[in-house]
Design a protein around this motif. Structure first.
Motif, PDB file in Angstrom:
ATOM      1  N   LEU A 121       0.832  -1.211   0.000  1.00  0.00           N
ATOM      2  CA  LEU A 121       0.000   0.000   0.000  1.00  0.00           C
ATOM      3  C   LEU A 121       0.865   1.260   0.000  1.00  0.00           C
ATOM      4  CD1 LEU A 121      -2.667  -1.024   2.671  1.00  0.00           C
ATOM      5  CD2 LEU A 121      -2.994  -0.894   0.202  1.00  0.00           C
ATOM      6  N   VAL A 153      -6.676  -6.932   2.244  1.00  0.00           N
ATOM      7  CA  VAL A 153      -6.946  -5.770   1.396  1.00  0.00           C
ATOM      8  C   VAL A 153      -6.825  -6.178  -0.072  1.00  0.00           C
ATOM      9  CG1 VAL A 153      -6.289  -3.381   0.865  1.00  0.00           C
ATOM     10  CG2 VAL A 153      -5.927  -4.289   3.165  1.00  0.00           C
ATOM     11  N   GLY A 156      -9.091  -8.778  -5.959  1.00  0.00           N
ATOM     12  CA  GLY A 156      -8.822  -9.732  -7.041  1.00  0.00           C
ATOM     13  C   GLY A 156      -8.803 -11.170  -6.537  1.00  0.00           C
ATOM     14  N   ASN A 157      -8.383 -12.083  -7.406  1.00  0.00           N
ATOM     15  CA  ASN A 157      -8.315 -13.502  -7.031  1.00  0.00           C
ATOM     16  C   ASN A 157      -7.437 -13.715  -5.801  1.00  0.00           C
ATOM     17  OD1 ASN A 157      -9.984 -14.531  -8.951  1.00  0.00           O
ATOM     18  ND2 ASN A 157      -8.368 -15.203 -10.336  1.00  0.00           N
ATOM     19  N   ALA A 159      -6.731 -11.710  -3.273  1.00  0.00           N
ATOM     20  CA  ALA A 159      -7.365 -11.261  -2.031  1.00  0.00           C
ATOM     21  C   ALA A 159      -8.423 -12.269  -1.582  1.00  0.00           C
ATOM     22  CB  ALA A 159      -7.985  -9.883  -2.230  1.00  0.00           C
ATOM     23  N   GLU A 161      -8.664 -15.522  -2.478  1.00  0.00           N
ATOM     24  CA  GLU A 161      -8.032 -16.795  -2.096  1.00  0.00           C
ATOM     25  C   GLU A 161      -7.367 -16.687  -0.731  1.00  0.00           C
ATOM     26  OE1 GLU A 161      -5.403 -18.199  -5.140  1.00  0.00           O
ATOM     27  OE2 GLU A 161      -7.051 -19.255  -6.132  1.00  0.00           O
ATOM     28  N   ARG A 178     -11.618  -1.334  -2.114  1.00  0.00           N
ATOM     29  CA  ARG A 178     -11.806   0.097  -2.385  1.00  0.00           C
ATOM     30  C   ARG A 178     -13.003   0.387  -3.289  1.00  0.00           C
ATOM     31  NH1 ARG A 178      -6.447   1.326  -6.118  1.00  0.00           N
ATOM     32  NH2 ARG A 178      -6.960  -0.064  -7.841  1.00  0.00           N
ATOM     33  N   ARG A 179     -13.587  -0.654  -3.896  1.00  0.00           N
ATOM     34  CA  ARG A 179     -14.771  -0.444  -4.745  1.00  0.00           C
ATOM     35  C   ARG A 179     -15.942  -1.252  -4.185  1.00  0.00           C
ATOM     36  NH1 ARG A 179     -14.744  -2.338  -9.734  1.00  0.00           N
ATOM     37  NH2 ARG A 179     -13.009  -3.777  -9.468  1.00  0.00           N
ATOM     38  N   GLU A 185     -12.629 -14.155  -9.778  1.00  0.00           N
ATOM     39  CA  GLU A 185     -13.508 -15.075 -10.503  1.00  0.00           C
ATOM     40  C   GLU A 185     -14.781 -15.336  -9.696  1.00  0.00           C
ATOM     41  OE1 GLU A 185     -11.238 -18.664 -10.962  1.00  0.00           O
ATOM     42  OE2 GLU A 185      -9.693 -17.623 -12.095  1.00  0.00           O
ATOM     43  N   ILE A 243      -2.913  -6.796  -3.239  1.00  0.00           N
ATOM     44  CA  ILE A 243      -3.380  -5.804  -4.220  1.00  0.00           C
ATOM     45  C   ILE A 243      -2.617  -5.890  -5.543  1.00  0.00           C
ATOM     46  CG2 ILE A 243      -4.225  -4.211  -2.445  1.00  0.00           C
ATOM     47  CD1 ILE A 243      -1.625  -2.570  -2.938  1.00  0.00           C
ATOM     48  N   GLY A 244      -2.104  -7.052  -5.832  1.00  0.00           N
ATOM     49  CA  GLY A 244      -1.438  -7.235  -7.116  1.00  0.00           C
ATOM     50  C   GLY A 244       0.071  -7.271  -7.000  1.00  0.00           C
ATOM     51  N   ILE A 288      -1.788  -9.555 -17.830  1.00  0.00           N
ATOM     52  CA  ILE A 288      -3.191  -9.907 -18.053  1.00  0.00           C
ATOM     53  C   ILE A 288      -3.538 -11.265 -17.462  1.00  0.00           C
ATOM     54  CG2 ILE A 288      -4.993 -10.266 -19.806  1.00  0.00           C
ATOM     55  CD1 ILE A 288      -3.300  -8.395 -21.615  1.00  0.00           C
ATOM     56  N   TYR A 289      -2.841 -12.291 -17.851  1.00  0.00           N
ATOM     57  CA  TYR A 289      -3.257 -13.647 -17.454  1.00  0.00           C
ATOM     58  C   TYR A 289      -2.592 -14.107 -16.155  1.00  0.00           C
ATOM     59  CZ  TYR A 289      -4.932 -13.364 -22.180  1.00  0.00           C
ATOM     60  OH  TYR A 289      -5.563 -12.942 -23.313  1.00  0.00           O
ATOM     61  N   ARG A 290      -1.289 -13.951 -16.052  1.00  0.00           N
ATOM     62  CA  ARG A 290      -0.522 -14.232 -14.826  1.00  0.00           C
ATOM     63  C   ARG A 290      -0.829 -15.586 -14.196  1.00  0.00           C
ATOM     64  NH1 ARG A 290      -2.248  -8.420 -12.580  1.00  0.00           N
ATOM     65  NH2 ARG A 290      -0.302  -7.294 -12.769  1.00  0.00           N
TER      66      ARG A 290
HETATM   67  P1  NAP Z   1      -5.382  -8.055  -9.362  1.00  0.00           P
HETATM   68  O1  NAP Z   1      -6.302  -8.982 -10.071  1.00  0.00           O
HETATM   69  O2  NAP Z   1      -4.623  -7.034 -10.119  1.00  0.00           O
HETATM   70  O3  NAP Z   1      -6.227  -7.360  -8.214  1.00  0.00           O
HETATM   71  C1  NAP Z   1      -5.662  -6.388  -7.394  1.00  0.00           C
HETATM   72  C2  NAP Z   1      -6.762  -5.871  -6.482  1.00  0.00           C
HETATM   73  O4  NAP Z   1      -6.186  -4.976  -5.548  1.00  0.00           O
HETATM   74  C3  NAP Z   1      -7.848  -5.139  -7.242  1.00  0.00           C
HETATM   75  O5  NAP Z   1      -9.099  -5.490  -6.735  1.00  0.00           O
HETATM   76  C4  NAP Z   1      -7.514  -3.681  -6.980  1.00  0.00           C
HETATM   77  O6  NAP Z   1      -8.650  -2.879  -6.883  1.00  0.00           O
HETATM   78  C5  NAP Z   1      -6.871  -3.732  -5.620  1.00  0.00           C
HETATM   79  N1  NAP Z   1      -5.870  -2.678  -5.449  1.00  0.00           N
HETATM   80  C6  NAP Z   1      -4.820  -2.364  -6.245  1.00  0.00           C
HETATM   81  N2  NAP Z   1      -4.099  -1.349  -5.723  1.00  0.00           N
HETATM   82  C7  NAP Z   1      -4.698  -1.022  -4.568  1.00  0.00           C
HETATM   83  C8  NAP Z   1      -4.422  -0.071  -3.558  1.00  0.00           C
HETATM   84  N3  NAP Z   1      -3.364   0.749  -3.635  1.00  0.00           N
HETATM   85  N4  NAP Z   1      -5.264   0.005  -2.504  1.00  0.00           N
HETATM   86  C9  NAP Z   1      -6.329  -0.822  -2.399  1.00  0.00           C
HETATM   87  N5  NAP Z   1      -6.632  -1.759  -3.306  1.00  0.00           N
HETATM   88  C10 NAP Z   1      -5.826  -1.866  -4.375  1.00  0.00           C
HETATM   89  O7  NAP Z   1      -4.238  -8.862  -8.546  1.00  0.00           O
HETATM   90  P2  NAP Z   1      -4.272 -10.326  -7.957  1.00  0.00           P
HETATM   91  O8  NAP Z   1      -5.483 -10.605  -7.206  1.00  0.00           O
HETATM   92  O9  NAP Z   1      -2.952 -10.460  -7.294  1.00  0.00           O
HETATM   93  O10 NAP Z   1      -4.256 -11.238  -9.238  1.00  0.00           O
HETATM   94  C11 NAP Z   1      -3.290 -11.022 -10.236  1.00  0.00           C
HETATM   95  C12 NAP Z   1      -3.515 -11.986 -11.380  1.00  0.00           C
HETATM   96  O11 NAP Z   1      -3.242 -13.313 -10.931  1.00  0.00           O
HETATM   97  C13 NAP Z   1      -4.943 -11.975 -11.897  1.00  0.00           C
HETATM   98  O12 NAP Z   1      -4.921 -12.138 -13.274  1.00  0.00           O
HETATM   99  C14 NAP Z   1      -5.561 -13.169 -11.237  1.00  0.00           C
HETATM  100  O13 NAP Z   1      -6.597 -13.728 -11.990  1.00  0.00           O
HETATM  101  C15 NAP Z   1      -4.369 -14.120 -11.148  1.00  0.00           C
HETATM  102  N6  NAP Z   1      -4.540 -15.042 -10.015  1.00  0.00           N
HETATM  103  C16 NAP Z   1      -5.175 -16.201 -10.280  1.00  0.00           C
HETATM  104  C17 NAP Z   1      -5.383 -17.117  -9.260  1.00  0.00           C
HETATM  105  C18 NAP Z   1      -6.084 -18.392  -9.599  1.00  0.00           C
HETATM  106  O14 NAP Z   1      -6.456 -18.566 -10.742  1.00  0.00           O
HETATM  107  N7  NAP Z   1      -6.294 -19.290  -8.673  1.00  0.00           N
HETATM  108  C19 NAP Z   1      -4.970 -16.829  -7.960  1.00  0.00           C
HETATM  109  C20 NAP Z   1      -4.352 -15.606  -7.700  1.00  0.00           C
HETATM  110  C21 NAP Z   1      -4.146 -14.701  -8.754  1.00  0.00           C
HETATM  111  P3  NAP Z   1      -9.604  -2.562  -8.161  1.00  0.00           P
HETATM  112  O15 NAP Z   1     -10.402  -3.809  -8.354  1.00  0.00           O
HETATM  113  O16 NAP Z   1     -10.383  -1.411  -7.706  1.00  0.00           O
HETATM  114  O17 NAP Z   1      -8.659  -2.254  -9.273  1.00  0.00           O
END
Ligand code: NAP
Length: 314
Positions: A121, A153, A156-157, A159, A161, A178-179, A185, A243-244, A288-290
């Motif tokens: 953060l 916090v 996405g997936n 958070a 999981e 935040r939304r 998914e 948060i990514g 995108i896919y990661r």
């Molecule tokens: P993500 O999909 O990029 O989600 C990040 C989340 O954090 C978003 O909801 C975003 O909010 C929020 N965010 C970002 N910056 C923030 C901040 N400064 N303060 C508060 N909230 C913040 O990241 P991810 O969950 O790590 O996933 C990354 C990729 O990996 C995705 O493509 C996902 O599908 C994949 N993944 C897949 C699996 C699985 O298939 N089992 C498991 C984990 C990850 P907003 O929504 O408002 O942008």
């Protein structure tokens, strides 16, 4: 110990992209060298259940999957180095790279598969409580929060999981987003909303982590409503930031073409970068896919393209 190593292919990184590149390059008789980096096995080593990697009828564990990939890469002839590349030059071909332990590589081609790392953060109190209640890895640290209140916090997936995983230990998990909708998914969202231990607080951000000094430990979190700026304090001893990620491209800054978020740019339908003979695969080039499976696919592409490049240029 030999410090100078000449190789056809140097693979940097040991996630699904790196290991798959190694498997393909080794089977093409290119005798690849792979330098694993700080976190051998990559992000999957800090995951538990994996149920979307094809080929396994039962749920498998992330660290086990990475061990298997490593074993496969070694069996077909990859030279593995548990080391960190700290310098790389693409100025002349063969390219050069140096590791922390002093290995000097001269490589006809390089495959960059350095992955991505968790985003924070970046608020002041976060730094203070990192490791003392604030974490970016539920699977690493969740165990320490048995019967406690924790927050997660993100939306996405990851958070979702992490929230579900934390219910194995915590008495209550609150997801703060935040939304007012999640990007995770639908199947994961369903599990989250149906879980009796999980609450969701919408439209809020974390403003401050608050805790005691001696011993340093988190016990409260100040959150803010993004609609009306109202603040409130919640009781929680653990906070997991999900948060990514940011790509691990620091080493290549100003040496290779990247986008505004520092992801390496590759040609369409290819892993080829703007430098001939240098390829990039996995999360380091993919925002995108990661997925492990897409990273593995790109690792395969990079090895095949590297093989073709060497055949045409040497
Ligand atoms: P993500 O999909 O990029 O989600 C990040 C989340 O954090 C978003 O909801 C975003 O909010 C929020 N965010 C970002 N910056 C923030 C901040 N400064 N303060 C508060 N909230 C913040 O990241 P991810 O969950 O790590 O996933 C990354 C990729 O990996 C995705 O493509 C996902 O599908 C994949 N993944 C897949 C699996 C699985 O298939 N089992 C498991 C984990 C990850 P907003 O929504 O408002 O942008």
């Amino acid at each position: 110990m030999k410090t100078k190593i000449e190789t056809n292919v140097l693979i940097i990184g040991s996630g699904p992209a790196g290991y798959t590149a190694a498997i393909y390059a080794a089977r093409a008789n290119l005798k690849p060298h792979l330098v694993s980096g700080l976190e051998p096995g990559g992000q999957l080593t800090i995951t538990t259940d994996v149920e979307n990697y094809p080929g396994f009828g039962d749920v498998i564990q992330g660290p086990w999957l990475m061990e298997q990939m490593k074993e496969q890469a070694l069996k077909v002839g990859t030279e593995f180095h548990h080391d960190i590349i700290n310098k790389v030059s693409f100025d002349n071909n063969p390219f050069s790279a140096v590791t922390d332990s002093g290995l000097e590589f001269s490589a006809k081609s390089i495959i960059i598969a350095t992955g991505a790392q968790a985003r924070w953060l970046n608020i002041e109190s976060e730094n203070k409580f990192k490791g003392f209640g604030v974490s970016a890895c539920a699977t690493c640290d969740g165990f320490f929060f048995k019967d406690q209140n924790v927050i997660v916090v993100g939306g996405g997936n990851s958070a979702v999981e992490e929230s579900l995983y934390l219910t194995n230990f915590a008495s209550k998990v609150t997801l703060i987003h935040r939304r007012d909708s999640l990007r995770a998914e639908k199947i994961l969202q369903e599990r989250l909303f149906n879980h009796p231990k999980i609450d969701v607080i919408w439209n809020h951000t974390v403003d401050e982590f608050i805790g005691s000094e001696e011993p340093l430990s988190l016990n409260k979190i100040k959150i803010k409503n993004v609609k009306d700026n109202n603040e409130k304090i919640m009781e929680a001893t653990g906070a997991f930031i999900a948060i990514g990620h940011d790509p691990s491209t620091y080493l290549f800054k100003n040496k290779i073409e990247m986008d505004s978020e520092n992801y390496i740019i590759t040609k369409s339908d290819s892993t080829e970068t703007n430098i001939k003979g240098v390829f990039a695969a996995g999360d380091v080039k993919d925002k995108i896919y990661r997925q492990a499976v897409t990273a593995a696919g790109m690792g395969c592409m990079a090895a095949l393209e590297s093989e073709k490049y060497i055949a045409e240029n040497y």
